[in-house]
Design an enzyme around this catalytic site. Structure first.
Site, PDB file in Angstrom:
ATOM      1  N   HIS D  94      -1.104   7.641  -2.989  1.00 17.51           N
ATOM      2  CA  HIS D  94      -1.697   8.408  -4.329  1.00 17.51           C
ATOM      3  C   HIS D  94      -0.827   9.163  -5.302  1.00 17.51           C
ATOM      4  O   HIS D  94       0.385   9.707  -4.744  1.00 17.51           O
ATOM      5  CB  HIS D  94      -2.775   9.460  -3.633  1.00 17.51           C
ATOM      6  CG  HIS D  94      -3.325  10.461  -4.859  1.00 17.51           C
ATOM      7  ND1 HIS D  94      -3.615   9.912  -6.028  1.00 17.51           N
ATOM      8  CD2 HIS D  94      -2.914  11.908  -5.013  1.00 17.51           C
ATOM      9  CE1 HIS D  94      -4.158  10.942  -6.737  1.00 17.51           C
ATOM     10  NE2 HIS D  94      -3.760  12.148  -6.274  1.00 17.51           N
ATOM     11  N   HIS D  96       0.070  10.448  -9.744  1.00 17.64           N
ATOM     12  CA  HIS D  96      -0.550  10.557 -10.869  1.00 17.64           C
ATOM     13  C   HIS D  96       0.539  10.025 -12.183  1.00 17.64           C
ATOM     14  O   HIS D  96       0.819  10.801 -12.854  1.00 17.64           O
ATOM     15  CB  HIS D  96      -0.528  12.034 -11.211  1.00 17.64           C
ATOM     16  CG  HIS D  96      -1.503  13.038 -10.352  1.00 17.64           C
ATOM     17  ND1 HIS D  96      -2.119  14.128 -10.897  1.00 17.64           N
ATOM     18  CD2 HIS D  96      -2.075  12.926  -9.172  1.00 17.64           C
ATOM     19  CE1 HIS D  96      -3.128  14.558 -10.235  1.00 17.64           C
ATOM     20  NE2 HIS D  96      -2.769  13.659  -8.918  1.00 17.64           N
ATOM     21  N   ASP D 119      -0.914 -11.700 -10.177  1.00 17.75           N
ATOM     22  CA  ASP D 119       0.075 -11.958  -9.082  1.00 17.75           C
ATOM     23  C   ASP D 119      -0.064 -11.106  -8.077  1.00 17.75           C
ATOM     24  O   ASP D 119       0.340 -11.289  -7.077  1.00 17.75           O
ATOM     25  CB  ASP D 119       1.519 -12.127  -9.649  1.00 17.75           C
ATOM     26  CG  ASP D 119       2.075 -13.032 -10.371  1.00 17.75           C
ATOM     27  OD1 ASP D 119       1.607 -14.116 -10.084  1.00 17.75           O
ATOM     28  OD2 ASP D 119       3.255 -12.819 -11.224  1.00 17.75           O
ATOM     29  N   HIS D 170      -9.057  11.687 -12.779  1.00 14.35           N
ATOM     30  CA  HIS D 170      -8.036  12.143 -11.799  1.00 14.35           C
ATOM     31  C   HIS D 170      -6.553  11.157 -11.689  1.00 14.35           C
ATOM     32  O   HIS D 170      -5.813  11.458 -12.509  1.00 14.35           O
ATOM     33  CB  HIS D 170      -8.586  12.046 -10.135  1.00 14.35           C
ATOM     34  CG  HIS D 170      -7.827  12.666  -9.226  1.00 14.35           C
ATOM     35  ND1 HIS D 170      -8.251  13.137  -8.064  1.00 14.35           N
ATOM     36  CD2 HIS D 170      -6.499  12.935  -9.028  1.00 14.35           C
ATOM     37  CE1 HIS D 170      -7.479  13.654  -7.062  1.00 14.35           C
ATOM     38  NE2 HIS D 170      -6.125  13.470  -7.820  1.00 14.35           N
ATOM     39  N   TYR D 228       4.725 -19.075  -3.529  1.00 14.87           N
ATOM     40  CA  TYR D 228       5.625 -18.349  -3.930  1.00 14.87           C
ATOM     41  C   TYR D 228       6.515 -17.789  -2.955  1.00 14.87           C
ATOM     42  O   TYR D 228       6.192 -16.995  -1.822  1.00 14.87           O
ATOM     43  CB  TYR D 228       5.016 -17.479  -4.811  1.00 14.87           C
ATOM     44  CG  TYR D 228       5.852 -16.282  -5.532  1.00 14.87           C
ATOM     45  CD1 TYR D 228       6.080 -16.691  -7.129  1.00 14.87           C
ATOM     46  CD2 TYR D 228       6.275 -15.226  -5.144  1.00 14.87           C
ATOM     47  CE1 TYR D 228       6.947 -15.764  -7.690  1.00 14.87           C
ATOM     48  CE2 TYR D 228       7.173 -14.175  -5.856  1.00 14.87           C
ATOM     49  CZ  TYR D 228       7.721 -14.631  -7.299  1.00 14.87           C
ATOM     50  OH  TYR D 228       8.305 -13.756  -7.995  1.00 14.87           O
TER      51      TYR D 228
END
Lengths: 231, 231, 231, 231
Positions: D94, D96, D119, D170, D228
């Site tokens: 998480h 910001h 991708d 958020h 790839y």
């Protein structure tokens, strides 16, 4: 010759990459010895990384190389015009710094929106008209100087209170009381352009700041009654 | 005198360039010893690079220099007004940080759009009205403080829950429980302004976040029932 | 084999993170030995941090690995097509650099708005059409090269005077007289895209710069009458 | 206990400031030992600068602290919900981060505009609905997880092919096959958000990229026919 001035001009040139104003060799700084009538300027297209005092070029007011093993900056003729027209300036800077160049490309004046601007420039920073085909096809770099000087005069500006200009479709020139002071003004111009852009986008009715506030901040730092800083 | 406070004020001043909040000398931090009624503040127009503890200036509530070999920041009178009006604050910061200054120049409040904002500021961060010619022409720096205090009061805000303001056509002031905490708030303010600008551009119908979410996040970190962080 | 070329290709690849053009492994540089008909290229999906000369891969014009312990970049087939179609180029670069990719995603040409652009690219930098499902489902990477070449031809461009293209919904390819020169062009392209974006936003009536100025700047640096730089 | 996992979780947490994803302590990474049913997570509100392996907190699926001298991240309950609902993920992040948070605050999905996006993410990255007052006032952090899971399900998404979400008002959460892989996805998300924003501004009629191209790029790197990278 002019060893002290060369050191200062070198130091001022090296400030350009340090302050993030240039990509590769897109910028140049010069300084002047007004008594001798000689200008010290960055060599053309040379990388900053290993530039030394002896790489700088000394030219006279006709652009003739007086000392140096390199060709001078291709913008030398523009610098010379500015030194001739603005008798108090001792340093000139040209860059393609991102935000100032954006205003040049958009052909827009950089309006004074806040005290950051007013601390350095006593009014909007003008963008020149486009140069005409004859000017571009002729002595282009000298004519670039001519159009800058024309703009400062037509707007009724004092070059000592307005040490910057935006050349249309090109980029900024700044000047100052020394090569380092001219670089200082180039750094400030870039930050002002960055802020003015988003100020206009955030409030599309925004106007130039109040004249009272503009002059309060400018004369708080400049002129005989200045009280900002030491002394 | 006040050696511990001076050290903290110096450290807080040096945080400004480290966090990218300032260009050249465009910012200042102060701290207060409320028992002695003395304020320690950055000297005016001095470079950050070599600033030392002994360069800081001690002033009293009248702005009189009590100790120091430099002149105090030209914004000292603004700091003093804030310390007088907001009895719980122990540090004040002024910068011209890019995005907060953009909101100041645009004359717009910084609306609370997300939990990042709500973690620090309990509502929109206000922009002051423009100062009038009498205020600008009079004791300008003191009047800057007056208009900040007026704005906080008129909006019915608690300065301890709203430790920042945008001065119209100028830039931000922040405050806090210590000089370093006031700098912390200045860093957060800058990031919030950067995000709010593009939030508005991305969704031109965006509104202030829900009050429930705003208060949930603010009081999760502040006040007696806080449970964020250690302790 | 090709030890000198490998060193240059490695150095050119390492320029990509240094110049801020890539995130993780999102870019690759190749160089060519036209006499031997061999191409040196970055291995696929390998981190830049510890890349060594011996990690580079040598392929022929059919994409067959001639030397190397890694698989070559998944974009190898695109590089090969460009080397085959543009006989003077000696280096090719692909990145997903932020601003050039934004123009690719928006499907818009990068218009020449100023002399910074004109110093490197003799006209607008084209964005290709979208690839069709058959091209995407077939030999995709080779077809990417085909659509680039088609675009350069249809616009009547000289690839030596227009060493860059924007692949629609994808990102930029640049080329040049060497691997390092192709990286140089990628750096310039990124800065131009950044400036063009905001130039358009600042003045929504802005047009391509004057042809006279465009050509003045391009031929001042390129071609037989160039006078920019040393010699 | 879990010394190897702790080292990886510490390393992944330290990647956040290194990659410019966080200001102060605004982010956290966790990892899971699925056999033991234990999660290792960053402590709440602790600075990154001096964080050590022993500062990390071990919690079980009920959020009970099993080991550690600090309180776990206040977002722990959200991480737990994601581990319970998405059985293949081994790391959760998480932040910001600026641009992903801008999309969260604007309440807008991050549309797939180019191959950089394709991708990594097989479709648009969704933004959740706003949480309702009952969810905010109740077990807020757990409910944040619930609304993420609800969004992934309602959109018919496979969390292994869509390892990111934007929580309304958020900021972003990402996940992946390991703590470091989840951070990798957070870095990519941030860059995609930055590019998508300006893509939309540059071309206000831009649409999601072609499905064929989206799937070509995603499956070129993911799934059984991937070609790839190495192996």
């Amino acid at each position: 010759m002019l060893e002290e001035l060369k050191k200062e001009v070198l130091e001022a040139n090296l400030e350009l990459p340090k302050k993030g104003l240039i990509t590769y060799t897109w910028g140049n700084v010069s300084g002047i010895d007004r008594e001798k009538g000689l200008i010290v300027i960055k060599p053309s297209g040379v990388e900053y990384d290993n530039m030394k005092v002896e790489d700088l070029v000394v030219v006279d007011f006709n652009g003739k190389v007086v000392e140096g093993h390199y060709k001078p900056s291709s913008d030398t003729a523009t610098h010379i015009e500015l030194y001739k027209a603005f008798p108090n300036i001792e340093g000139v800077v040209h860059t393609h710094s991102t935000w100032a160049t954006i205003f040049s490309q958009a052909g827009k004046d950089l309006v004074a929106y806040g005290t950051t601007h007013a601390d350095y420039f006593c009014g909007d920073i003008p963008c020149t008209r486009k140069m005409d085909p004859a000017e571009i096809g002729g002595e282009y770099e000298r004519e670039t100087g001519t159009v800058i000087i024309e703009t400062i005069k037509e707007r009724g500006l004092n070059p000592d209170h307005m040490p910057a200009i935006l050349v249309n479709s090109h980029g900024p020139f700044t000047w100052g009381s020394s090569p380092l002071n001219a670089v200082h003004n180039a750094v400030v111009l870039e930050e002002l352009a960055k802020m003015a852009y988003s100020t206009e986008k955030l409030n599309n009715e925004v106007k130039q700041m109040q004249t009272e506030l503009l002059e309060k901040h400018f004369y708080r730092k400049h002129g005989k009654d200045a009280y900002y800083g030491q002394n």
